[in-house]
Enzyme design. Structure first.
Site, PDB file in Angstrom:
ATOM      1  CE  LYS A 182      -4.508  -0.989   0.566  1.00 55.23           C
ATOM      2  NZ  LYS A 182      -4.896  -2.141   1.391  1.00 55.23           N
ATOM      3  CE  LYS A 230     -13.115  -2.474   1.237  1.00 50.19           C
ATOM      4  NZ  LYS A 230     -11.936  -2.033   1.980  1.00 50.19           N
ATOM      5  CE  LYS A 248      -6.214  -7.560  -1.196  1.00 53.37           C
ATOM      6  NZ  LYS A 248      -7.576  -7.046  -1.375  1.00 53.37           N
TER       7      LYS A 248
END
Ligand code: ATP
Ligand code: MG
Length: 341
Positions: free
Chosen positions: A117, A210, A207
């Site tokens: 991230k 969202k 993956k």
């Protein structure tokens, strides 16, 4: 009674990956364990802004997130089912601070999600993003939760929570916290062979997330069903020309088979057998697209039938319960660390 607990952040609209990896296992377990477990399904709203969001939407998304839990099939009349917002139970943030001080910096630094991230948001890497697994440990340990239905991507964080609990239990020489079950036991408890990892439709080596910016990579639970079907039809596959389940060499086609199996409640082996030897990817795509379309249409109809008043009533009950349990645990920890007698 044992506790089963899970939460899905509401920073963005949830995806079908969230549904299949977290909502559906939780709902299945809540049915199976309706009488022998406490079932905690919470909205981790404090986790929502570890990465940048539009704050004017957060409150509304939280309420919608709760409607999603209910629409997914949680039995809100069961007295063992509890739905609450993390931010309404201050003990989460308080315990998180205490746990911070019992978490070696090196161990927290190994979290791969933080690295990933951080790389996606290089100009917005906050201390909150670094710390979120420790807040997650507090979310779990406050309720003595043993089983936490999660997608595969979260097992490292679960392991961290377990290590913190072991460390503190040893240090204070008492059973302060119930240990969350290790990964293998969690997977077995969910009646799975492996953890669930739905892949991105545009890059199936990653993956589905969202927070991904490419709208085509993900199916949102609020997507127009027909648009969603189109996303499946244009999902990235490969040029092997045979429908085979092979996550390494054919992750795109294998991902579609996993979605198909989970959406229709079938064993993946069933889907593999049904498709054995087929060379036309279009047939599989059409079937998955159709199932996704019907699933979304039904789901959205259920969401729309839930009123804000229903949500308020459920939250009031759930948050009263959560505060009672969490405050008792927090006090036990505060005593152990010497803040109370
Ligand atoms: P974000 O990109 O904001 O991190 P996310 O899609 O990863 O969003 P989270 O809120 O981090 O969602 O995770 C909520 C739950 O959904 C967790 O249990 C997580 O393991 C599960 N989950 C997330 N993505 C997937 C996926 N692709 N397949 C299966 N489960 C998933
Ligand atoms: Mg995530």
């Amino acid at each position: 009674m044992q506790t089963i607990l899970t939460g899905v952040r509401v920073n963005e609209e949830p995806t079908i990956g969230n549904f299949l990896g977290a909502y559906a296992p939780m709902i299945n377990l809540s049915r199976e364990h309706a009488d022998d477990s406490q079932i905690n399904f919470f909205v981790p709203d404090l986790h929502s802004f570890t990465t940048p969001i539009d704050h004017s939407k957060l409150y509304g998304q939280t309420i919608k997130g709760i409607k999603y839990y209910i629409a997914a099939g949680l039995d809100t009349n069961n007295p063992n089912v509890h739905i609450y917002r993390q931010s309404r139970v201050p003990a989460h943030a308080e315990l998180s601070w205490i746990l911070d001080c019992f978490t070696p910096f090196g161990e927290a630094s190994r979290m791969t999600q933080f690295k990933e991230k951080g790389a996606e948001h290089p100009d917005a890497v906050t201390v909150g993003l670094f710390n979120y697994p420790i807040l997650m440990a507090a979310d779990i340990l406050l309720y003595d939760a043993k089983y936490i239905p999660l997608g595969e991507d979260q097992f490292q964080h679960l392991e961290l929570a377990r290590n913190i609990a072991i460390r503190m239990n040893n240090k204070f020489n008492e059973e302060l916290f119930t240990l969350p079950a290790p990964e293998k036991e969690q997977i077995k408890f969910m009646h799975l062979e492996n953890g669930i990892r739905i892949r991105s439709l545009t890059d199936p080596t990653k993956k589905m997330s969202k927070s991904a910016t490419n709208e085509k990579s993900k199916i949102l639970l609020c997507d127009d069903p027909e648009q969603a079907a189109k996303k499946i039809m244009s999902a990235t596959t490969d040029s092997e020309g045979v429908v085979r389940f092979d996550m390494i060499n054919q992750p795109g086609i294998s991902n579609l088979m996993v979605i198909e199996a989970l959406l229709t409640n079938r064993d993946i082996q069933d889907v593999i057998a049904e498709r054995a030897g087929q060379t036309n990817y279009g047939d599989l795509k059409r079937q998955v697209a159709n199932n996704v379309m019907h699933f979304l249409a039904n789901f959205q109809e259920r969401v729309n039938a839930i009123s804000d008043d229903d949500v308020e009533a459920i939250l009031q009950k759930g948050e009263e319960y959560a505060n009672k349990v969490a405050n008792a645990k927090l006090r036990q920890v505060q005593r152990a660390v010497g803040l109370y007698r």
